[in-house]
Structures are given as C-alpha cells and as structure tokens.
Design a protein around this motif. Sequence first.
Motif, mmCIF file in Angstrom:
data_model
loop_
_atom_site.group_PDB
_atom_site.id
_atom_site.type_symbol
_atom_site.label_atom_id
_atom_site.label_comp_id
_atom_site.label_asym_id
_atom_site.label_seq_id
_atom_site.Cartn_x
_atom_site.Cartn_y
_atom_site.Cartn_z
ATOM 1 N N HIS A 232 0.386 30.745 75.973
ATOM 2 C CA HIS A 232 0.410 31.890 76.890
ATOM 3 C C HIS A 232 0.929 33.131 76.171
ATOM 4 O O HIS A 232 0.372 34.224 76.330
ATOM 5 C CB HIS A 232 1.277 31.587 78.116
ATOM 6 N N ARG A 233 1.977 32.975 75.368
ATOM 7 C CA ARG A 233 2.529 34.123 74.635
ATOM 8 C C ARG A 233 1.497 34.681 73.664
ATOM 9 O O ARG A 233 1.310 35.897 73.567
ATOM 10 C CB ARG A 233 3.797 33.730 73.883
ATOM 11 N N ALA A 234 0.825 33.810 72.940
ATOM 12 C CA ALA A 234 -0.202 34.258 71.990
ATOM 13 C C ALA A 234 -1.326 34.977 72.720
ATOM 14 O O ALA A 234 -1.822 36.011 72.249
ATOM 15 C CB ALA A 234 -0.741 33.070 71.203
ATOM 16 N N ALA A 235 -1.712 34.457 73.873
ATOM 17 C CA ALA A 235 -2.774 35.099 74.654
ATOM 18 C C ALA A 235 -2.334 36.470 75.140
ATOM 19 O O ALA A 235 -3.109 37.438 75.105
ATOM 20 C CB ALA A 235 -3.172 34.212 75.827
ATOM 21 N N ARG A 236 -1.097 36.587 75.595
ATOM 22 C CA ARG A 236 -0.592 37.875 76.081
ATOM 23 C C ARG A 236 -0.491 38.879 74.926
ATOM 24 O O ARG A 236 -0.850 40.037 75.082
ATOM 25 C CB ARG A 236 0.757 37.694 76.768
ATOM 26 N N LEU A 237 -0.024 38.441 73.769
ATOM 27 C CA LEU A 237 0.031 39.335 72.611
ATOM 28 C C LEU A 237 -1.368 39.817 72.233
ATOM 29 O O LEU A 237 -1.557 40.992 71.900
ATOM 30 C CB LEU A 237 0.694 38.639 71.430
ATOM 31 N N THR B 188 -2.693 43.710 72.177
ATOM 32 C CA THR B 188 -3.385 44.264 71.017
ATOM 33 C C THR B 188 -4.779 44.750 71.391
ATOM 34 O O THR B 188 -5.194 45.849 70.990
ATOM 35 C CB THR B 188 -3.460 43.215 69.891
ATOM 36 N N ASP B 189 -5.495 43.974 72.166
ATOM 37 C CA ASP B 189 -6.837 44.363 72.605
ATOM 38 C C ASP B 189 -6.799 45.625 73.461
ATOM 39 O O ASP B 189 -7.680 46.479 73.352
ATOM 40 C CB ASP B 189 -7.506 43.234 73.384
ATOM 41 N N ALA B 190 -5.781 45.745 74.315
ATOM 42 C CA ALA B 190 -5.655 46.936 75.167
ATOM 43 C C ALA B 190 -5.465 48.181 74.309
ATOM 44 O O ALA B 190 -6.089 49.218 74.557
ATOM 45 C CB ALA B 190 -4.493 46.776 76.148
ATOM 46 N N VAL B 191 -4.641 48.066 73.271
ATOM 47 C CA VAL B 191 -4.421 49.205 72.378
ATOM 48 C C VAL B 191 -5.704 49.512 71.595
ATOM 49 O O VAL B 191 -6.106 50.675 71.464
ATOM 50 C CB VAL B 191 -3.221 48.957 71.438
ATOM 51 N N ALA B 192 -6.376 48.484 71.130
ATOM 52 C CA ALA B 192 -7.633 48.684 70.405
ATOM 53 C C ALA B 192 -8.688 49.355 71.291
ATOM 54 O O ALA B 192 -9.530 50.108 70.800
ATOM 55 C CB ALA B 192 -8.160 47.352 69.879
ATOM 56 N N ALA B 193 -8.599 49.110 72.598
ATOM 57 C CA ALA B 193 -9.555 49.686 73.551
ATOM 58 C C ALA B 193 -9.154 51.080 74.026
ATOM 59 O O ALA B 193 -9.850 51.689 74.824
ATOM 60 C CB ALA B 193 -9.718 48.758 74.746
ATOM 61 N N GLY B 194 -8.014 51.584 73.531
ATOM 62 C CA GLY B 194 -7.646 52.957 73.859
ATOM 63 C C GLY B 194 -6.324 53.171 74.549
ATOM 64 O O GLY B 194 -5.929 54.315 74.769
ATOM 65 N N ALA B 195 -5.630 52.107 74.927
ATOM 66 C CA ALA B 195 -4.301 52.277 75.533
ATOM 67 C C ALA B 195 -3.367 52.875 74.485
ATOM 68 O O ALA B 195 -3.287 52.373 73.373
ATOM 69 C CB ALA B 195 -3.759 50.937 76.026
ATOM 70 N N ARG C 111 -3.888 48.134 81.892
ATOM 71 C CA ARG C 111 -5.034 47.335 81.439
ATOM 72 C C ARG C 111 -4.766 45.836 81.526
ATOM 73 O O ARG C 111 -5.591 45.076 82.013
ATOM 74 C CB ARG C 111 -5.404 47.700 80.005
ATOM 75 N N VAL C 112 -3.602 45.413 81.039
ATOM 76 C CA VAL C 112 -3.311 43.981 80.954
ATOM 77 C C VAL C 112 -2.979 43.386 82.325
ATOM 78 O O VAL C 112 -3.322 42.241 82.609
ATOM 79 C CB VAL C 112 -2.176 43.724 79.943
ATOM 80 N N TYR C 113 -2.334 44.174 83.170
ATOM 81 C CA TYR C 113 -1.900 43.677 84.478
ATOM 82 C C TYR C 113 -2.687 44.301 85.629
ATOM 83 O O TYR C 113 -2.188 44.391 86.739
ATOM 84 C CB TYR C 113 -0.402 43.943 84.652
ATOM 85 N N GLN D 56 6.998 46.014 76.741
ATOM 86 C CA GLN D 56 7.850 46.675 75.745
ATOM 87 C C GLN D 56 8.279 45.676 74.674
ATOM 88 O O GLN D 56 8.203 45.970 73.478
ATOM 89 C CB GLN D 56 9.087 47.286 76.406
ATOM 90 N N ALA D 57 8.713 44.502 75.090
ATOM 91 C CA ALA D 57 9.131 43.471 74.132
ATOM 92 C C ALA D 57 7.956 43.011 73.270
ATOM 93 O O ALA D 57 8.108 42.813 72.054
ATOM 94 C CB ALA D 57 9.746 42.288 74.870
ATOM 95 N N GLN D 58 6.788 42.873 73.882
ATOM 96 C CA GLN D 58 5.609 42.451 73.131
ATOM 97 C C GLN D 58 5.201 43.514 72.121
ATOM 98 O O GLN D 58 4.881 43.200 70.965
ATOM 99 C CB GLN D 58 4.464 42.143 74.098
ATOM 100 N N VAL D 59 5.228 44.778 72.527
ATOM 101 C CA VAL D 59 4.887 45.865 71.612
ATOM 102 C C VAL D 59 5.903 45.928 70.473
ATOM 103 O O VAL D 59 5.520 46.085 69.306
ATOM 104 C CB VAL D 59 4.783 47.208 72.369
ATOM 105 N N ASP D 60 7.177 45.805 70.786
ATOM 106 C CA ASP D 60 8.198 45.811 69.740
ATOM 107 C C ASP D 60 7.916 44.722 68.705
ATOM 108 O O ASP D 60 7.980 44.961 67.493
ATOM 109 C CB ASP D 60 9.593 45.618 70.327
ATOM 110 N N TYR D 61 7.593 43.529 69.184
ATOM 111 C CA TYR D 61 7.270 42.417 68.282
ATOM 112 C C TYR D 61 6.034 42.745 67.437
ATOM 113 O O TYR D 61 6.028 42.545 66.221
ATOM 114 C CB TYR D 61 7.045 41.131 69.083
#
Length: 70
Positions: free
Chosen positions: A3-8, A12-19, A28-30, A46-51
């Motif tokens: 689940h963590r890998a999928a959320r990460l 990443t996909d959201a940022v690649a798509a323009g977020a 986008r994610v939620y 925030q924690a995921q982006v920091d990572y």
Amino acid sequence: RAHRAARLAQVTDAVAAGARSLDDVVARVYADVDRALWPAARVSVQAQVDYLVQTRLLSRDADALSVPGA
C-alpha cells in the motif's frame, strides 16, 4: 508495504501529471475521498513528498514539486 509503495507511486504520478503543490497532489490522489478528510491526507502527502525528495525521486524548488529529469 504494498500500500505504501502504491501511494508513493500515486504521489509521483500526480506530480508527473502536473501537480505542483501538496494541495494539488491531495486533490489528485484523494479525489474520491470526502474532502473533510483532505487535511489529514495532506499530512500524509507531506510525509510522502518529504520521503520522495530525500530519495531524489521528486524535487522541490520554491515550493513547486517536480520529477527530476522530466
């Protein structure tokens, strides 16, 4: 872990798509989650982006997010 890998990957996909901001990523994610839960989701994002920034999978410049090399 899956689940963590999928959320990460979703972040990443959201940022690649323009977020470009945490709020953009959350939207986008939620998108299918009640907006009343978005403040808690933002803390998680925030924690995921920091990572992802620490592991150099995302870049943050002047509060704008991007995928390196994209």
